[in-house]
Motif scaffolding. Structure first.
Motif, PDB file in Angstrom:
ATOM      1  N   TYR A 205       0.839  -1.197   0.000  1.00  0.00           N
ATOM      2  CA  TYR A 205       0.000   0.000   0.000  1.00  0.00           C
ATOM      3  C   TYR A 205       0.878   1.253   0.000  1.00  0.00           C
ATOM      4  CZ  TYR A 205      -3.610  -3.365   1.246  1.00  0.00           C
ATOM      5  OH  TYR A 205      -4.457  -4.444   1.248  1.00  0.00           O
ATOM      6  N   PRO A 206       1.061   1.881  -1.168  1.00  0.00           N
ATOM      7  CA  PRO A 206       1.909   3.077  -1.238  1.00  0.00           C
ATOM      8  C   PRO A 206       1.359   4.204  -0.371  1.00  0.00           C
ATOM      9  CG  PRO A 206       1.421   2.218  -3.432  1.00  0.00           C
ATOM     10  CD  PRO A 206       0.515   1.503  -2.485  1.00  0.00           C
ATOM     11  N   GLY A 207       2.271   4.991   0.155  1.00  0.00           N
ATOM     12  CA  GLY A 207       1.867   6.157   0.923  1.00  0.00           C
ATOM     13  C   GLY A 207       1.539   5.886   2.369  1.00  0.00           C
ATOM     14  N   THR A 208       1.775   4.655   2.841  1.00  0.00           N
ATOM     15  CA  THR A 208       1.467   4.321   4.232  1.00  0.00           C
ATOM     16  C   THR A 208       2.709   4.330   5.121  1.00  0.00           C
ATOM     17  OG1 THR A 208       1.594   1.965   3.659  1.00  0.00           O
ATOM     18  CG2 THR A 208      -0.585   2.982   3.655  1.00  0.00           C
ATOM     19  N   ALA A 209       3.869   4.628   4.546  1.00  0.00           N
ATOM     20  CA  ALA A 209       5.101   4.677   5.340  1.00  0.00           C
ATOM     21  C   ALA A 209       5.091   5.890   6.270  1.00  0.00           C
ATOM     22  CB  ALA A 209       6.322   4.728   4.430  1.00  0.00           C
ATOM     23  N   ASP A 210       5.740   5.756   7.416  1.00  0.00           N
ATOM     24  CA  ASP A 210       5.876   6.857   8.363  1.00  0.00           C
ATOM     25  C   ASP A 210       7.191   7.571   8.080  1.00  0.00           C
ATOM     26  OD1 ASP A 210       6.130   8.567  10.465  1.00  0.00           O
ATOM     27  OD2 ASP A 210       5.939   7.061  12.043  1.00  0.00           O
ATOM     28  N   PRO A 211       7.165   8.826   7.622  1.00  0.00           N
ATOM     29  CA  PRO A 211       8.417   9.532   7.312  1.00  0.00           C
ATOM     30  C   PRO A 211       9.366   9.627   8.500  1.00  0.00           C
ATOM     31  CG  PRO A 211       6.522  10.724   6.427  1.00  0.00           C
ATOM     32  CD  PRO A 211       5.968   9.631   7.312  1.00  0.00           C
ATOM     33  N   ALA A 212       8.853   9.449   9.717  1.00  0.00           N
ATOM     34  CA  ALA A 212       9.711   9.531  10.897  1.00  0.00           C
ATOM     35  C   ALA A 212      10.764   8.428  10.929  1.00  0.00           C
ATOM     36  CB  ALA A 212       8.868   9.474  12.170  1.00  0.00           C
ATOM     37  N   THR A 213      10.543   7.351  10.162  1.00  0.00           N
ATOM     38  CA  THR A 213      11.536   6.281  10.095  1.00  0.00           C
ATOM     39  C   THR A 213      12.686   6.622   9.164  1.00  0.00           C
ATOM     40  OG1 THR A 213      10.435   5.147   8.256  1.00  0.00           O
ATOM     41  CG2 THR A 213       9.742   4.551  10.489  1.00  0.00           C
ATOM     42  N   GLY A 214      12.539   7.708   8.396  1.00  0.00           N
ATOM     43  CA  GLY A 214      13.524   8.039   7.386  1.00  0.00           C
ATOM     44  C   GLY A 214      13.145   7.545   6.008  1.00  0.00           C
ATOM     45  N   MET A 215      11.964   6.926   5.894  1.00  0.00           N
ATOM     46  CA  MET A 215      11.458   6.447   4.604  1.00  0.00           C
ATOM     47  C   MET A 215      10.149   7.155   4.290  1.00  0.00           C
ATOM     48  SD  MET A 215      12.003   2.325   4.678  1.00  0.00           S
ATOM     49  CE  MET A 215      11.099   2.161   3.134  1.00  0.00           C
ATOM     50  N   ASN A 216      10.116   7.883   3.180  1.00  0.00           N
ATOM     51  CA  ASN A 216       8.881   8.539   2.765  1.00  0.00           C
ATOM     52  C   ASN A 216       7.987   7.616   1.960  1.00  0.00           C
ATOM     53  OD1 ASN A 216       9.470  11.075   3.941  1.00  0.00           O
ATOM     54  ND2 ASN A 216      10.841  11.546   2.234  1.00  0.00           N
ATOM     55  N   SER A 217       8.573   6.608   1.356  1.00  0.00           N
ATOM     56  CA  SER A 217       7.799   5.672   0.541  1.00  0.00           C
ATOM     57  C   SER A 217       8.565   4.370   0.415  1.00  0.00           C
ATOM     58  CB  SER A 217       7.529   6.253  -0.854  1.00  0.00           C
ATOM     59  OG  SER A 217       8.751   6.438  -1.553  1.00  0.00           O
ATOM     60  N   GLY A 218       7.854   3.324  -0.004  1.00  0.00           N
ATOM     61  CA  GLY A 218       8.463   2.025  -0.202  1.00  0.00           C
ATOM     62  C   GLY A 218       8.426   1.174   1.054  1.00  0.00           C
ATOM     63  N   ARG A 219       8.728  -0.097   0.885  1.00  0.00           N
ATOM     64  CA  ARG A 219       8.719  -1.046   1.992  1.00  0.00           C
ATOM     65  C   ARG A 219      10.041  -1.788   2.045  1.00  0.00           C
ATOM     66  NH1 ARG A 219       7.372  -6.845   2.519  1.00  0.00           N
ATOM     67  NH2 ARG A 219       6.964  -7.211   4.734  1.00  0.00           N
ATOM     68  N   LEU A 220      10.646  -1.834   3.221  1.00  0.00           N
ATOM     69  CA  LEU A 220      11.819  -2.661   3.476  1.00  0.00           C
ATOM     70  C   LEU A 220      11.383  -3.917   4.215  1.00  0.00           C
ATOM     71  CD1 LEU A 220      14.649  -0.289   4.775  1.00  0.00           C
ATOM     72  CD2 LEU A 220      14.750  -1.722   2.732  1.00  0.00           C
ATOM     73  N   ASN A 221      11.861  -5.054   3.756  1.00  0.00           N
ATOM     74  CA  ASN A 221      11.651  -6.309   4.471  1.00  0.00           C
ATOM     75  C   ASN A 221      13.024  -6.947   4.700  1.00  0.00           C
ATOM     76  OD1 ASN A 221      10.616  -9.632   3.742  1.00  0.00           O
ATOM     77  ND2 ASN A 221      10.294  -8.562   5.660  1.00  0.00           N
ATOM     78  N   ILE A 222      13.367  -7.107   5.964  1.00  0.00           N
ATOM     79  CA  ILE A 222      14.652  -7.688   6.351  1.00  0.00           C
ATOM     80  C   ILE A 222      14.387  -9.077   6.891  1.00  0.00           C
ATOM     81  CG2 ILE A 222      16.678  -7.416   7.832  1.00  0.00           C
ATOM     82  CD1 ILE A 222      15.807  -4.391   8.023  1.00  0.00           C
ATOM     83  N   THR A 223      14.948 -10.092   6.244  1.00  0.00           N
ATOM     84  CA  THR A 223      14.767 -11.462   6.731  1.00  0.00           C
ATOM     85  C   THR A 223      16.108 -12.024   7.171  1.00  0.00           C
ATOM     86  OG1 THR A 223      14.978 -12.444   4.513  1.00  0.00           O
ATOM     87  CG2 THR A 223      12.758 -11.884   5.270  1.00  0.00           C
ATOM     88  N   LEU A 224      16.134 -12.519   8.395  1.00  0.00           N
ATOM     89  CA  LEU A 224      17.329 -13.126   8.970  1.00  0.00           C
ATOM     90  C   LEU A 224      17.198 -14.633   8.902  1.00  0.00           C
ATOM     91  CD1 LEU A 224      17.687 -10.898  12.174  1.00  0.00           C
ATOM     92  CD2 LEU A 224      18.417 -10.413   9.829  1.00  0.00           C
ATOM     93  N   ARG A 225      18.261 -15.312   8.477  1.00  0.00           N
ATOM     94  CA  ARG A 225      18.233 -16.759   8.308  1.00  0.00           C
ATOM     95  C   ARG A 225      19.564 -17.372   8.724  1.00  0.00           C
ATOM     96  NH1 ARG A 225      15.625 -16.881   2.748  1.00  0.00           N
ATOM     97  NH2 ARG A 225      14.358 -15.004   2.681  1.00  0.00           N
ATOM     98  N   GLU A 226      19.513 -18.643   9.078  1.00  0.00           N
ATOM     99  CA  GLU A 226      20.717 -19.472   9.201  1.00  0.00           C
ATOM    100  C   GLU A 226      20.904 -20.186   7.878  1.00  0.00           C
ATOM    101  OE1 GLU A 226      20.862 -22.242  12.362  1.00  0.00           O
ATOM    102  OE2 GLU A 226      20.571 -20.771  13.956  1.00  0.00           O
TER     103      GLU A 226
END
Length: 225
Positions: free
Chosen positions: A194-215
């Motif tokens: 859903y574009p435009g739902t990011a919180d600019p307070a995180t330093g991201m005005n748009s887009g989604r980051l997904n970080i996955t940690l694995r062994e």
């Protein structure tokens, strides 16, 4: 997420699959955004991965610890620039252990969790992720997934195929999702962001980051948690 009018409850989506809304603090989200920006610049820069059949993934990916390309892990990025990927930092390992402890409430399992790679996917401009299994690892240890930026629909399915039954889980910035045990090899994907739902307070005005940690399990036997 902090500040929500109606806080979202944590949920067990399937045995071994746990959703913890708003787990990342705003400060930690900012830190992760800055770290991801650094990794995106290199030594192996963020890129759209080319699949063996010639297709190109709509998400952009950068890796830490081990370089993933379909369908293997290597230390160097032969499909990008030949450089060695950034080292997996100790603080990210500690974050993965804290996430596992939060999701499962099992301190012993969390202490034994040793993620050694992070796959970071960036979604923008209509990017999606088709249903797939995370099965290139030689370990069956859980996957820890962290979301920052735009909200999305995370489709979490079964271990047999890409079809039903599946559950559509709304993920927002700061959410934690862990899947291991009987859910470790469930098919999953992201059909909608859903574009435009990011919180600019995180330093991201748009887009989604997904970080996955694995062994990866490379150099040691896999294990169940």
């Amino acid at each position: 997420m902090s500040g929500e009018l109606f806080p979202r409850p944590r949920a067990v989506v399937a045995p071994g699959a746990v959703h913890v809304p708003g787990w990342l603090s705003l400060e930690r989200r900012r830190e992760l955004v800055e770290a991801c920006r650094g990794w995106a610049r290199g030594p192996v820069p963020i890129r759209h991965t080319t699949l063996p059949g010639g297709g190109v993934m709509s998400v952009q990916t950068v890796c830490v610890g081990w370089h993933w390309q379909p369908y293997k892990y290597t230390r160097t990025a032969g499909d990008v620039n030949g450089a060695r990927v950034a080292e997996f930092p100790d603080w990210l390992l500690r974050l993965g252990r804290a996430a596992l402890a939060e999701a499962y409430g099992d301190q012993a399992a969390a202490a034994a969790y040793t993620p050694d790679t992070a796959l970071i996917n960036f979604y923008e401009g209509g990017a999606k992720m088709g249903m797939h299994q995370d099965k290139d690892e030689r370990s069956d240890a859980p996957v820890v997934s962290l979301s920052i930026g735009d909200s999305c629909v995370f489709r979490f399915g079964n271990t047999r195929d890409r079809g039903r039954p599946y559950t559509d889980v709304p993920l927002a910035s700061g959410d934690l999702f862990v899947f291991g045990g009987p859910a470790r090899f469930a098919y999953h994907g992201v059909p909608t962001v859903y574009p435009g739902t990011a919180d600019p307070a995180t330093g991201m005005n748009s887009g989604r980051l997904n970080i996955t940690l694995r062994e990866t399990g490379i150099g040691r036997p896999g294990r169940a948690v």
